[in-house]
Design an enzyme around this catalytic site. Structure first.
Site, PDB file in Angstrom:
ATOM      1  N   ASP A   5       0.838  -1.199   0.000  1.00  0.00           N
ATOM      2  CA  ASP A   5       0.000   0.000   0.000  1.00  0.00           C
ATOM      3  C   ASP A   5       0.877   1.254   0.000  1.00  0.00           C
ATOM      4  O   ASP A   5       1.670   1.454   0.928  1.00  0.00           O
ATOM      5  CB  ASP A   5      -0.882  -0.036   1.257  1.00  0.00           C
ATOM      6  CG  ASP A   5      -2.038   0.938   1.219  1.00  0.00           C
ATOM      7  OD1 ASP A   5      -2.129   1.726   0.273  1.00  0.00           O
ATOM      8  OD2 ASP A   5      -2.868   0.905   2.147  1.00  0.00           O
ATOM      9  N   ASP A   6       0.751   2.090  -1.042  1.00  0.00           N
ATOM     10  CA  ASP A   6       1.555   3.315  -1.145  1.00  0.00           C
ATOM     11  C   ASP A   6       3.049   2.992  -1.108  1.00  0.00           C
ATOM     12  O   ASP A   6       3.826   3.640  -0.402  1.00  0.00           O
ATOM     13  CB  ASP A   6       1.220   4.290  -0.006  1.00  0.00           C
ATOM     14  CG  ASP A   6      -0.171   4.881  -0.114  1.00  0.00           C
ATOM     15  OD1 ASP A   6      -0.943   4.443  -0.977  1.00  0.00           O
ATOM     16  OD2 ASP A   6      -0.489   5.780   0.684  1.00  0.00           O
ATOM     17  N   CYS A  45      -5.656   4.276  -3.778  1.00  0.00           N
ATOM     18  CA  CYS A  45      -6.018   2.932  -3.343  1.00  0.00           C
ATOM     19  C   CYS A  45      -7.295   2.378  -3.973  1.00  0.00           C
ATOM     20  O   CYS A  45      -7.280   1.317  -4.600  1.00  0.00           O
ATOM     21  CB  CYS A  45      -6.192   2.914  -1.821  1.00  0.00           C
ATOM     22  SG  CYS A  45      -4.830   3.629  -0.894  1.00  0.00           S
ATOM     23  N   HIS A  99     -11.342  -1.234   1.600  1.00  0.00           N
ATOM     24  CA  HIS A  99     -11.474   0.121   1.050  1.00  0.00           C
ATOM     25  C   HIS A  99     -12.296   0.160  -0.238  1.00  0.00           C
ATOM     26  O   HIS A  99     -12.100   1.024  -1.094  1.00  0.00           O
ATOM     27  CB  HIS A  99     -10.079   0.717   0.808  1.00  0.00           C
ATOM     28  CG  HIS A  99     -10.060   2.222   0.892  1.00  0.00           C
ATOM     29  ND1 HIS A  99      -9.039   2.990   0.379  1.00  0.00           N
ATOM     30  CD2 HIS A  99     -10.936   3.100   1.439  1.00  0.00           C
ATOM     31  CE1 HIS A  99      -9.278   4.263   0.598  1.00  0.00           C
ATOM     32  NE2 HIS A  99     -10.424   4.360   1.248  1.00  0.00           N
ATOM     33  N   HIS A 182       1.572   2.265   4.144  1.00  0.00           N
ATOM     34  CA  HIS A 182       0.674   3.434   4.188  1.00  0.00           C
ATOM     35  C   HIS A 182       0.745   4.088   5.575  1.00  0.00           C
ATOM     36  O   HIS A 182       0.909   3.404   6.579  1.00  0.00           O
ATOM     37  CB  HIS A 182      -0.751   2.941   3.915  1.00  0.00           C
ATOM     38  CG  HIS A 182      -1.767   4.003   3.645  1.00  0.00           C
ATOM     39  ND1 HIS A 182      -2.209   4.893   4.611  1.00  0.00           N
ATOM     40  CD2 HIS A 182      -2.453   4.313   2.522  1.00  0.00           C
ATOM     41  CE1 HIS A 182      -3.121   5.692   4.088  1.00  0.00           C
ATOM     42  NE2 HIS A 182      -3.291   5.368   2.816  1.00  0.00           N
ATOM     43  N   ASP A 244      -0.449  -0.989  -4.751  1.00  0.00           N
ATOM     44  CA  ASP A 244      -1.680  -0.416  -5.301  1.00  0.00           C
ATOM     45  C   ASP A 244      -1.455   0.916  -5.996  1.00  0.00           C
ATOM     46  O   ASP A 244      -2.222   1.325  -6.860  1.00  0.00           O
ATOM     47  CB  ASP A 244      -2.751  -0.284  -4.217  1.00  0.00           C
ATOM     48  CG  ASP A 244      -2.398   0.710  -3.117  1.00  0.00           C
ATOM     49  OD1 ASP A 244      -1.211   1.092  -2.995  1.00  0.00           O
ATOM     50  OD2 ASP A 244      -3.303   1.109  -2.366  1.00  0.00           O
ATOM     51  N   LYS A 262       2.125   9.281  -5.276  1.00  0.00           N
ATOM     52  CA  LYS A 262       0.707   9.002  -5.081  1.00  0.00           C
ATOM     53  C   LYS A 262      -0.108  10.278  -5.332  1.00  0.00           C
ATOM     54  O   LYS A 262       0.350  11.380  -5.043  1.00  0.00           O
ATOM     55  CB  LYS A 262       0.480   8.514  -3.647  1.00  0.00           C
ATOM     56  CG  LYS A 262      -0.977   8.273  -3.280  1.00  0.00           C
ATOM     57  CD  LYS A 262      -1.109   7.868  -1.825  1.00  0.00           C
ATOM     58  CE  LYS A 262      -2.577   7.638  -1.463  1.00  0.00           C
ATOM     59  NZ  LYS A 262      -2.744   7.229  -0.057  1.00  0.00           N
TER      60      LYS A 262
END
Length: 417
Positions: A5-6, A45, A99, A182, A244, A262
């Site tokens: 994530d990120d 995301c 999410h 994240h 992601d 991002k």
């Protein structure tokens, strides 16, 4: 299927990081294929995850960015990957960050997953498991779980290992979506600091926190891979890993050598690390330098499971497996489209071969053209040197947008009748 994530493009040892320790993902890359030009559809995301799980540009159903809290983001008439896999007898589980929907009908167990253990929301504290530090965010199905003091990355790893051990004798699909690295930036347990020689009080800035959080996730992935081996299913399991979206600079992510992060459609927001291991199908170490998109893994998984996709749905997935499977040849996807709108970036982008077209109203960049093979940092606009190509790509982008929007609005009109 494992998702970070990120996670910044450079932020693994096998992607050239000078400071992050990631032995398990580095080993995975040696055993399979590492992608240099791997893209997600959106730099955030929700939309990115929806694209992978539907095999479709989320713009087709009106999703262009993050999930509004308290709302479903993927319409209930959109069929997700686990629903297709269940028709072939697969046991399915979503562990980690969801999410993608919160209300009745939109949670993982209502979208094709037999089990869910993780975060319905997009963010949570790592030890108290609270949404923005306020409300409980960790769920087992729809029930709140209280495991305060335990580190989320370890919780998700343990649940993934449990699922593998319980389903070793049947086909299964595990969607392990870590929320690391994240934000919020929370230092993991000491054993993940030891490889760096750190004490907790020395991990005193976001980059150091980010590094140790990636290492904690890497350790967890190692435990998951060990569980496959221990249960005798490693040689018969397709393992996919990617982030992601790109890393977020202000919390320690690095997307070197690419521009942006991002929330942007510059390369740093949409080009991410990706690795695939498939014993008997991929002889590693291998590097795929052709562009590939996350939605393409939707088709790869469906074909591996012998799923026949329905003809009445327009899929955007592309069979790119011939680019990296042993003994096969394949054509890369020709056009890659990206569209996103936020305070940091409002515009769209398109890649064709080595060229990328970018329109970013946030920075007043309109239809700038970059040659990624010569200028990966997207710093030199060559649209004046290639006027015909620029016009051709502008028209292709406009045609794509019109097609995507026509499907969305046609469904809206049909619902009003």
């Amino acid at each position: 299927m494992i998702m970070s994530d990120d996670h910044g493009y450079q932020d693994l040892g096998c992607y050239g990081s000078p400071d992050i320790i990631s032995p398990n993902l580095d080993k995975l890359a040696r055993q399979g294929v590492r992608f240099t030009d791997f893209y997600v559809t959106h730099p955030v995301c929700t939309a990115s995850r929806a694209a992978f799980l539907t095999g479709r540009y989320p713009d087709r159903f009106g999703l262009k960015g993050l999930a509004p809290r308290g709302h479903d983001t993927v319409p209930h008439d959109e069929k997700l990957l686990p629903e297709f896999l269940k028709t072939r007898g697969y046991k399915t589980a979503a562990i980690g960050k969801w999410h993608l929907g919160y209300t009745s009908g939109g949670t993982p167990e209502e979208r094709g997953f037999d089990e869910f253990y993780g975060l319905l929301e997009g963010v949570a504290t790592y030890r108290t498991h609270l949404y923005h530090g306020k409300e409980p965010a960790l769920f087992d199905g729809k029930e709140v779980v209280h495991r305060e003091g335990e580190y989320l990355t370890e919780i998700f790893t343990d649940k993934a290992v449990e699922f593998i051990s319980a389903n070793m004798k049947k086909p299964f699909f595990l969607y392990l979506a870590y929320n690391a690295p994240h934000y919020p930036m929370h230092v993991p347990p000491q054993k993940y600091l030891d490889p760096y020689g750190f004490e907790p009080d020395q991990v005193n800035n976001n980059r150091l926190k980010y590094m140790t959080m990636v290492t904690a996730m890497d350790h967890g992935i190692g435990e998951v891979l060990d569980a496959l081996e221990r249960n005798g299913v490693s040689d018969n399991t397709l393992v996919i890993f990617f982030s992601d979206n790109g890393g977020q600079n202000d919390v320690g992510g690095r997307n070197t050598p690419y521009r942006g992060e991002k929330h942007t459609d510059w390369e740093g927001g949409i080009r991410v690390p990706a690795i695939v291991r498939w014993p008997g199908k991929i002889t590693g170490p291998k590097v795929c330098r052709e562009p590939v998109m996350s939605m393409d893994f939707f088709e790869l998984i469906c074909k591996a499971a012998h799923v026949k996709l329905p003809k009445n749905i327009t899929f955007d997935t592309h069979d790119s497996s011939g680019l990296f499977l042993d003994g096969r040849k394949g054509e890369p996807r020709r056009d890659f489209f990206f569209r996103y709108g936020s305070k940091r970036f409002r515009g769209n982008a398109m890649r064709r071969d080595d060229f990328k077209l970018v329109s970013d109203s946030t920075s007043d960049t309109q239809n700038a053209l970059y040659n990624l093979s010569q200028n990966p940092s997207e710093s030199s606009d060559v649209s004046k040197q290639h006027p015909e190509l620029t016009v051709e790509m502008i028209r292709a982008m406009e045609a794509w947008s019109k097609t995507i929007e026509s499907e969305y609005w046609a469904k809206r009109r049909a619902k009003r009748k």
